[in-house]
Design an enzyme around this catalytic site. Structure first.
Site, PDB file in Angstrom:
ATOM      1  N   CYS A 111       0.829  -1.214   0.000  1.00 15.21           N
ATOM      2  CA  CYS A 111       0.000   0.000   0.000  1.00 15.21           C
ATOM      3  C   CYS A 111       0.861   1.260   0.000  1.00 15.21           C
ATOM      4  CB  CYS A 111      -0.914  -0.044   1.228  1.00 15.21           C
ATOM      5  SG  CYS A 111      -1.735   1.501   1.616  1.00 15.21           S
ATOM      6  N   CYS A 116      -0.022   3.884   2.692  1.00 15.97           N
ATOM      7  CA  CYS A 116       0.385   3.392   4.019  1.00 15.97           C
ATOM      8  C   CYS A 116       1.846   3.754   4.301  1.00 15.97           C
ATOM      9  CB  CYS A 116       0.239   1.873   4.114  1.00 15.97           C
ATOM     10  SG  CYS A 116      -1.453   1.279   3.897  1.00 15.97           S
TER      11      CYS A 116
END
Length: 141
Positions: A64, A67
């Protein structure tokens, strides 16, 4: 020329890790002590649900991109709270059961937990001011 400048900058950085001086090689910052990776369901129970301090739970994934931006930013902001709040990092690929239990449908998802209960939540990236407000609301500052 650009490569030479980049190399000079790299070489001018202070040493870290095992090559650094003994005084810094094994030191830990407050941020590292207040942030931990959840190992399993029982670890989550012990360190998050049973925590006497408020806990920010960062549900993330290695793949991600957002993230990777939010995680360090959130760790920095938690460290600034000087031990008033902890941060638990949960990789959704390793702990699918926790992600399902807490209805994580997108990453990053961040939960604010107090006394084992979810008291606040957000999904996606936030800037430092928004994170600070989120944390202050959690700790009651």
């Amino acid at each position: 020329m650009a490569q030479r400048l980049a190399l000079q900058r790299l070489l001018s950085l202070p040493l870290r890790g095992p090559l650094a001086s003994h005084g810094r090689a094994f030191g830990t910052s407050a941020g590292l002590r207040n942030t931990f990776n959840v190992q399993d369901g029982s670890d989550f129970q012990d360190r998050v649900l049973n925590s006497s301090k408020p806990v920010v739970v960062d549900f993330h994934a290695q793949w991600c991109g957002p993230c990777k931006i939010l995680g360090p930013r959130l760790e920095k902001m938690v460290a600034k709270q000087e031990g008033k709040v902890l941060m638990a990092k949960v990789d959704i690929d390793d702990h699918t059961d926790l992600a399902i239990e807490y209805e994580v449908s997108a990453v990053p998802t961040v939960l604010a937990m107090k006394n084992g209960d979810v008291v606040d939540k957000f999904v996606g990236i936030k800037d430092e001011d928004q994170l600070e407000a989120f944390l202050k609301k959690l700790i009651g500052a």
